[in-house]
Design a protein around this motif. Sequence first.
Motif, PDB file in Angstrom:
ATOM      1  N   PRO A   1      26.450  42.116  50.896  1.00 41.84           N
ATOM      2  CA  PRO A   1      27.792  41.390  51.267  1.00 41.84           C
ATOM      3  C   PRO A   1      27.908  39.864  51.058  1.00 41.84           C
ATOM      4  N   GLY A   2      26.774  39.066  51.235  1.00 44.26           N
ATOM      5  CA  GLY A   2      26.930  37.811  51.192  1.00 44.26           C
ATOM      6  C   GLY A   2      26.962  37.048  49.872  1.00 44.26           C
ATOM      7  N   LEU A   3      26.058  38.100  48.906  1.00 46.10           N
ATOM      8  CA  LEU A   3      26.280  37.422  47.525  1.00 46.10           C
ATOM      9  C   LEU A   3      27.585  38.001  46.977  1.00 46.10           C
ATOM     10  N   VAL A   4      28.147  39.003  47.359  1.00 45.42           N
ATOM     11  CA  VAL A   4      29.436  39.278  46.716  1.00 45.42           C
ATOM     12  C   VAL A   4      30.432  38.525  47.046  1.00 45.42           C
ATOM     13  N   GLY A   5      30.352  38.224  48.491  1.00 45.75           N
ATOM     14  CA  GLY A   5      31.410  37.301  48.938  1.00 45.75           C
ATOM     15  C   GLY A   5      31.538  35.941  48.358  1.00 45.75           C
ATOM     16  N   ALA A   6      30.253  35.193  48.234  1.00 40.40           N
ATOM     17  CA  ALA A   6      30.180  33.963  47.786  1.00 40.40           C
ATOM     18  C   ALA A   6      30.599  33.788  46.324  1.00 40.40           C
ATOM     19  N   SER A   7      30.177  34.852  45.457  1.00 46.06           N
ATOM     20  CA  SER A   7      30.424  35.157  44.012  1.00 46.06           C
ATOM     21  C   SER A   7      32.181  35.182  43.998  1.00 46.06           C
ATOM     22  N   LEU A   8      32.871  36.114  44.680  1.00 45.10           N
ATOM     23  CA  LEU A   8      34.099  36.086  44.917  1.00 45.10           C
ATOM     24  C   LEU A   8      35.029  34.845  44.892  1.00 45.10           C
ATOM     25  N   GLU A   9      34.376  34.436  45.847  1.00 46.93           N
ATOM     26  CA  GLU A   9      35.148  32.943  46.137  1.00 46.93           C
ATOM     27  C   GLU A   9      34.890  32.106  45.017  1.00 46.93           C
ATOM     28  N   THR A  10      33.668  31.814  44.353  1.00 49.96           N
ATOM     29  CA  THR A  10      33.583  31.083  43.474  1.00 49.96           C
ATOM     30  C   THR A  10      34.551  31.484  42.112  1.00 49.96           C
ATOM     31  N   LEU A  11      34.280  32.652  42.008  1.00 44.32           N
ATOM     32  CA  LEU A  11      35.413  33.242  40.586  1.00 44.32           C
ATOM     33  C   LEU A  11      36.818  33.009  40.790  1.00 44.32           C
ATOM     34  N   ARG A  12      37.004  32.904  42.300  1.00 39.66           N
ATOM     35  CA  ARG A  12      38.668  32.905  42.626  1.00 39.66           C
ATOM     36  C   ARG A  12      38.951  31.490  42.246  1.00 39.66           C
ATOM     37  N   ARG A  13      37.820  30.507  42.762  1.00 39.04           N
ATOM     38  CA  ARG A  13      38.329  28.963  42.407  1.00 39.04           C
ATOM     39  C   ARG A  13      38.458  28.769  41.018  1.00 39.04           C
ATOM     40  N   LEU A  14      37.228  29.483  40.258  1.00 37.36           N
ATOM     41  CA  LEU A  14      37.512  29.133  38.766  1.00 37.36           C
ATOM     42  C   LEU A  14      38.640  29.741  38.301  1.00 37.36           C
ATOM     43  N   ARG A  15      39.562  30.643  38.806  1.00 33.16           N
ATOM     44  CA  ARG A  15      40.869  31.454  38.421  1.00 33.16           C
ATOM     45  C   ARG A  15      40.243  32.505  37.148  1.00 33.16           C
ATOM     46  N   VAL A  16      39.081  33.139  37.539  1.00 35.03           N
ATOM     47  CA  VAL A  16      38.950  34.307  36.725  1.00 35.03           C
ATOM     48  C   VAL A  16      39.716  35.368  36.983  1.00 35.03           C
ATOM     49  N   PRO A  17      40.457  35.967  36.255  1.00 39.45           N
ATOM     50  CA  PRO A  17      41.581  37.020  36.368  1.00 39.45           C
ATOM     51  C   PRO A  17      40.828  38.237  36.993  1.00 39.45           C
ATOM     52  N   ARG A  18      41.545  38.743  38.098  1.00 41.70           N
ATOM     53  CA  ARG A  18      41.105  39.793  39.007  1.00 41.70           C
ATOM     54  C   ARG A  18      40.979  41.031  37.779  1.00 41.70           C
ATOM     55  N   ARG A  19      41.462  41.224  36.939  1.00 47.40           N
ATOM     56  CA  ARG A  19      41.304  42.358  36.129  1.00 47.40           C
ATOM     57  C   ARG A  19      39.946  42.108  35.421  1.00 47.40           C
ATOM     58  N   GLN A  20      39.366  40.890  35.264  1.00 51.17           N
ATOM     59  CA  GLN A  20      38.142  40.778  34.552  1.00 51.17           C
ATOM     60  C   GLN A  20      36.547  40.957  35.603  1.00 51.17           C
ATOM     61  N   ILE A  21      37.100  41.224  36.975  1.00 46.82           N
ATOM     62  CA  ILE A  21      36.228  41.248  37.842  1.00 46.82           C
ATOM     63  C   ILE A  21      35.813  42.713  38.207  1.00 46.82           C
ATOM     64  N   HIS A  22      34.538  43.167  38.096  1.00 47.44           N
ATOM     65  CA  HIS A  22      34.379  44.737  38.320  1.00 47.44           C
ATOM     66  C   HIS A  22      33.097  44.750  39.456  1.00 47.44           C
ATOM     67  N   LEU A  23      33.643  45.339  40.653  1.00 50.62           N
ATOM     68  CA  LEU A  23      32.870  45.425  41.828  1.00 50.62           C
ATOM     69  C   LEU A  23      32.194  46.864  42.083  1.00 50.62           C
ATOM     70  N   ASP A  24      30.931  46.878  42.644  1.00 46.73           N
ATOM     71  CA  ASP A  24      30.666  48.067  42.986  1.00 46.73           C
ATOM     72  C   ASP A  24      29.473  48.015  44.280  1.00 46.73           C
ATOM     73  N   PRO A  25      30.075  47.500  45.206  1.00 45.76           N
ATOM     74  CA  PRO A  25      29.468  47.548  46.455  1.00 45.76           C
ATOM     75  C   PRO A  25      29.193  48.739  47.135  1.00 45.76           C
ATOM     76  N   PHE A  26      28.306  49.091  47.732  1.00 45.00           N
ATOM     77  CA  PHE A  26      27.893  50.400  48.208  1.00 45.00           C
ATOM     78  C   PHE A  26      28.057  49.965  49.929  1.00 45.00           C
ATOM     79  N   GLU A  27      29.068  50.724  50.526  1.00 47.15           N
ATOM     80  CA  GLU A  27      29.050  50.699  51.885  1.00 47.15           C
ATOM     81  C   GLU A  27      29.711  51.989  52.581  1.00 47.15           C
ATOM     82  N   PHE A  28      29.557  52.083  53.784  1.00 48.30           N
ATOM     83  CA  PHE A  28      30.502  53.335  54.404  1.00 48.30           C
ATOM     84  C   PHE A  28      31.094  52.648  55.597  1.00 48.30           C
TER      85      PHE A  28
END
Length: 427
Positions: A400-427
Motif C-alpha cells: 500500500p505505501g508504494l502504491v499510494g506514493a506512486s499514485l500521488e506522484t503520477l497524479r501530480r505529473l498529470r498522468v491520465p487515469r485511464r493510463q494507470i493500471h492497478l492490481d493491489p491484492f487486499e481483502f
Amino acid sequence: MFWFTLMTSLELWWLDTPARSLTSPADVWIATGRITGLAGGFILLFQVLTMSRAGWLERWIGAHDLLIWHRALGGYLLFAILAHVAATIVGYALLSHQPVLHETWTMVTTYEDMLSATAATGILVAIGLLAIRAIRRLMRYETWYYLHLASYLILILGYGHQFATGQELSMPGFARSYWIALYVFVLANLAWGRLLAPLALNARHRLRVTGVVPEGQDMISIYIGGRRLDRINARAGQFFRWRFLARGCWWQAHPFSLSAAPNHEWLRLTVKVVGDHTEELQYLEPGVRVLAEGPSGVFTADRRVKRRALLIAGGSGIAPIRALLEDLPPGTIMLYRASTPADVVFRRELNWLASERGAEVWYVIGGRDEPGPRHLFTPVGMKKLIPDVTRRDVFLCGPPGLVGASLETLRRLRVPRRQIHLDPFEF
C-alpha cells in the motif's frame, strides 16, 4: 446498466401506487418501507453478482473494480434494509394504533416468512459490523472469508419474504416475473462462476504441483504442470484462485498471480510467506493435486492505450509485473522497489528479459526514508528518470505505501487515469 435496472425495480412501486394515495403518516411510512425494501433487495442481488466470479463480468470490468463496487455498496445495502425494517414497522404500528414493540412482535411471529427475513437482517448487520476496517484488520483472511460466505444466506432467507409479503411481488404480473428473472440471472452466474466453470477447468487440465523453489527472503515459486496448458486461456498479469489438495491446505483457496507468462509446459506462481497458509505451501510435494479458479483480472498488456509502458513493483507485486515484462513491447521501463539487495527476486530473469525484449530495469534499493528512493518517487525525480512518463501506460503492483506514493506522484505529473493500471491484492 446498474442504474437502469435499479430504476426499473423502483418504478414497480410507482406503477403500483395510485396517485394521491399517500394521505396519512402511516401511508408515507409504509411507502418508504416498500421503496427501501425494493432498493435493498436489488442491491443485494447486485452485490452477489459482483462476487459471482463470472468470467464475462471479470473480463469486462475487472476483478479489482468489482471488489471496489462490492465494498462501496455494502453500506448502502445495510442502510436500505434497516430503513425498510424501521419504516415498515412504524407504518403498520400507526395504521393499527399499536405500540412499535407490539407491532414488531406481531409482524415477526405472524407474517409469512418473517422469521427467515429477521434472521437475514441479523446476519447482514453482523457482516456490516465485521466489515468495519478497524475490526477487519484484526481478523485473519480465512476467518473473514468464511464469515463473508454467510452473505449468501441473506439471499436465500430473504427470498421467501420478498415474494410472500412484498406488495409488488406477491401477485402474478410483470413485477413478479421481472424479479424472478433477476434472481435466475444472478444465481445462474453464481453457479457458473463458482462451481461449473472451475469444475470444467480442472477436469480438462488436471493440474498438479511439479516443484517448489525458494526465490529469496520469504519468497517461493510453485511450478504447476497439467494437460493442454496451451489451451488454458490465461495471460501474463492475471491470477487464479489456487487450492492445493494437501494436508493443511485443501480447505482454503487464495488468489496468487502468475509470475511468468503461461506456456505449454508449466504455470508458475510466486508467493510471499506471511501466514499459516503460505507457510504450509513451502512443503508441498510434487504430484499434489491443484484446483484452480480463473483466470481472473485485467492487469494485462492488452489493456494499455499507449505504445510504451512503465512498470512499478515492490514486495510480492513483482510476480505479475515480472510476467507482464514478457508481454510488453520494446522500450518498457521497470522500477523495482526493494529495501535491501536480498529482497530482490528474479534479478537474473529480469536482466535477461530486459536484454531480450529491449527493456530497462531499474532497481530502487533502500529504506523509505533514504534520499534516493524518496527523490525518485517525486514528480521531479520521476520526470528526470522517465521524461515521457505522461505518454506511457503505468502498471503498478506492490505494498500500500508504494502504491499510494506512486499514485500521488503520477497524479501530480498529470498522468491520465485511464493510463494507470492497478492490481493491489487486499481483502
